[in-house]
Design a protein around this motif. Structure first.
Motif, short mmCIF file in Angstrom:
data_model
loop_
_atom_site.label_atom_id
_atom_site.label_comp_id
_atom_site.label_asym_id
_atom_site.label_seq_id
_atom_site.Cartn_x
_atom_site.Cartn_y
_atom_site.Cartn_z
N TYR A 226 0.83 -1.18 -0.14
CA TYR A 226 -0.01 0.20 0.01
C TYR A 226 0.91 1.26 0.31
O TYR A 226 0.52 2.21 -0.77
N GLU A 227 1.89 1.35 0.68
CA GLU A 227 2.75 2.36 1.10
C GLU A 227 3.36 2.59 -0.36
O GLU A 227 3.66 3.89 -0.79
N ARG A 228 4.06 1.59 -0.96
CA ARG A 228 4.87 1.84 -2.09
C ARG A 228 3.91 2.19 -3.34
O ARG A 228 4.39 3.21 -3.98
N ARG A 229 2.77 1.69 -3.45
CA ARG A 229 1.68 2.18 -4.45
C ARG A 229 1.45 3.71 -4.21
O ARG A 229 1.36 4.59 -5.23
N PHE A 231 3.33 5.99 -2.71
CA PHE A 231 4.23 6.56 -3.11
C PHE A 231 4.60 6.92 -4.62
O PHE A 231 4.83 7.97 -4.95
N HIS A 232 4.24 5.86 -5.26
CA HIS A 232 4.25 5.73 -6.87
C HIS A 232 3.45 6.93 -7.34
O HIS A 232 3.65 7.55 -7.92
N ALA A 233 2.19 6.73 -6.67
CA ALA A 233 1.15 7.66 -7.16
C ALA A 233 1.51 9.11 -6.77
O ALA A 233 0.93 9.83 -7.63
N PHE A 235 3.82 10.46 -7.64
CA PHE A 235 4.76 11.16 -8.94
C PHE A 235 3.85 11.59 -9.78
O PHE A 235 4.37 12.03 -10.89
N ALA A 236 2.50 11.31 -9.51
CA ALA A 236 1.57 11.92 -10.63
C ALA A 236 1.13 13.50 -10.13
O ALA A 236 0.58 14.08 -10.96
N GLN A 240 5.20 16.79 -6.37
CA GLN A 240 6.55 16.13 -6.40
C GLN A 240 7.62 16.73 -7.40
O GLN A 240 8.80 16.68 -6.98
#
Ligand code: CAA
Length: 258
Positions: A226-229, A231-233, A235-236, A240
């Motif tokens: 959950y955290e990694r996704r 974090f990825h999100a 970047f949208a 960021q």
């Protein structure tokens, strides 16, 4: 909005909500809980507010649910009225960060209310406890659940079974509070922390709050995913790009919550 049991000041992007029933050490009456649910919900919806600080007086954050108001209620009354259910749920639904600034007594529902906040800064005179056992009942809004996750089973059992209070030093040592400060610095310290949070990207702070809270609800593997996704999100977001460019350019980031 005018409240009977709260004083609310909006100050430099922070809502400072002060529990204000000095005659009852800020005991959580039904009126106070519904006003508090309304105040935090309003702050959450107000685009000018980015963080909330919840505090009481120097003598008491809150000495618990209002015992005199509850005393005559029957099982059927509290069950059908779902005592502490819906209003407390409204407070738990707030998505902006909430800091509890605790001086004096945080007992029973007061300790539980502080634990519902995202973190607790306390004064040197703070006293935390779950003394409901002395009333022939148990904690009703998290004292057996959140406290156990925060301080571990042994201390949570000790406090829930004996009703003993924990002082500020023990609360910090046990991980219940994040900082201890002198009483006269408490609100300033909490407001400074809130302003610091207010200066970040509100998108990132909201996601950070959700991610930390998720750790209480799921397995480590699921929580890490959950955290990694999340974090990825991020970047949208424009924030960021701004945050990372500002770092490289050695300047302050100007976040726009996008
Ligand atoms: N409910 C209603 N009134 C309260 C109260 C409470 N939880 N706590 C304090 N008060 C009132 C007192 O009755 C008193 O009012 P009067 O002057 O009209 O008698 C006033 O506040 C000042 O309190 P004290 O005179 O008792 O002050 P003190 O300094 O001698 O003691 C104290 C302070 C140790 C906090 C003591 O007030 C106390 O033990 N309070 C009750 C703590 C408690 O049991 N909390 C748990 C409540 S149940 C609960 O919270 C359930 C849940 O999980 C949701």
């Amino acid at each position: 909005m005018a409240y009977q049991t709260l004083i609310v000041e909006n100050n430099d992007r922070v809502a400072l909500i002060r529990l204000n029933r000095p005659e009852a050490l800020n005991a959580l009456s039904g009126e106070l809980i519904s006003e508090l649910a309304a105040a935090v919900t309003a702050a959450d919806a107000d685009p000018a507010i980015r963080c909330i600080v919840l505090t009481g007086s120097e003598k008491a954050f809150a000495a618990g649910a209002d015992i005199k108001e509850m005393a005559a209620k029957s099982y059927v009354d509290v069950l059908t009225g779902d005592l502490f259910g819906p209003e407390i749920e409204r407070i738990n639904r707030v998505r902006k960060p909430i800091i509890a600034a605790v001086a004096g007594y945080a007992l029973g529902g007061g300790c539980e209310l502080a634990m519902m906040c995202d973190f607790i800064i306390c004064a040197e005179n703070a006293k935390f406890g779950q003394p409901e056992i002395n009333l022939g009942v148990i904690a009703g809004i998290g004292g057996t659940q959140r406290l156990t996750r925060f301080v571990g089973k042994s201390k949570a059992m000790d406090m829930n079974l004996t009703g003993r209070f924990m002082d500020a030093a023990e609360a910090e040592r046990s991980g219940l509070v994040s900082r201890v400060v002198p009483v006269d610095k408490l609100v300033d310290e909490a407001m400074a922390a809130a302003r610091k949070i207010a200066s970040k990207s509100a998108v990132a702070t909201m996601v950070a709050k959700e991610a930390v809270n998720r750790s209480y609800e799921t397995t480590l593997r699921e929580g890490l995913l959950y955290e990694r996704r999340a974090f990825h999100a991020l970047f949208a977001t424009e924030d960021q790009k701004e945050g990372m460019s500002a770092f490289a350019e050695k300047r302050e980031a100007q976040f726009r919550d996008r």
